[in-house]
Design an enzyme around this catalytic site. Sequence first.
Site, PDB file in Angstrom:
ATOM      1  N   CYS A  99      19.608  79.568 -33.573  1.00  0.00           N
ATOM      2  CA  CYS A  99      19.362  79.210 -32.173  1.00  0.00           C
ATOM      3  C   CYS A  99      20.297  78.079 -31.748  1.00  0.00           C
ATOM      4  CB  CYS A  99      17.911  78.770 -31.971  1.00  0.00           C
ATOM      5  SG  CYS A  99      16.691  80.054 -32.289  1.00  0.00           S
TER       6      CYS A  99
ATOM      7  N   CYS B  31      15.170  76.605 -35.750  1.00  0.00           N
ATOM      8  CA  CYS B  31      15.999  77.801 -35.955  1.00  0.00           C
ATOM      9  C   CYS B  31      17.494  77.460 -35.915  1.00  0.00           C
ATOM     10  CB  CYS B  31      15.639  78.813 -34.862  1.00  0.00           C
ATOM     11  SG  CYS B  31      16.788  80.172 -34.671  1.00  0.00           S
TER      12      CYS B  31
END
Length: 107
Positions: free
Chosen positions: A32, A29
């Site tokens: 993230c 991600c």
Amino acid sequence: MITLTADDFDEQVLRSGTPVLVDFWTEWCPPCKMIAPILEEISREYGDRLTVAKLNAEEHPEIAQRYGVLGFPTLNLFQNGEVVQQIVGARPKRQLLGALSGHVDLT
């Protein structure tokens, strides 16, 4: 910032005497990775009032499923064992602090 597992989640988060912001993240991600340094800063600056923790949702999917985490990053703020706020997606530090300030004294 602490790293959580399924084995210590209940003890570190649900039984904590201070609010806990849990970052549900995954390796793949990009947002993230963008938010990780911001969360580190928040942890350093407000660690006496707020515990910041991260949980790899791919390694511990049962915890992510328990809290209905569908997108990443998802930040859940826990107080007294309950989710009191959920933030989905990466945000700038100022927006995160603004969102958290309704539940945690960040002054």
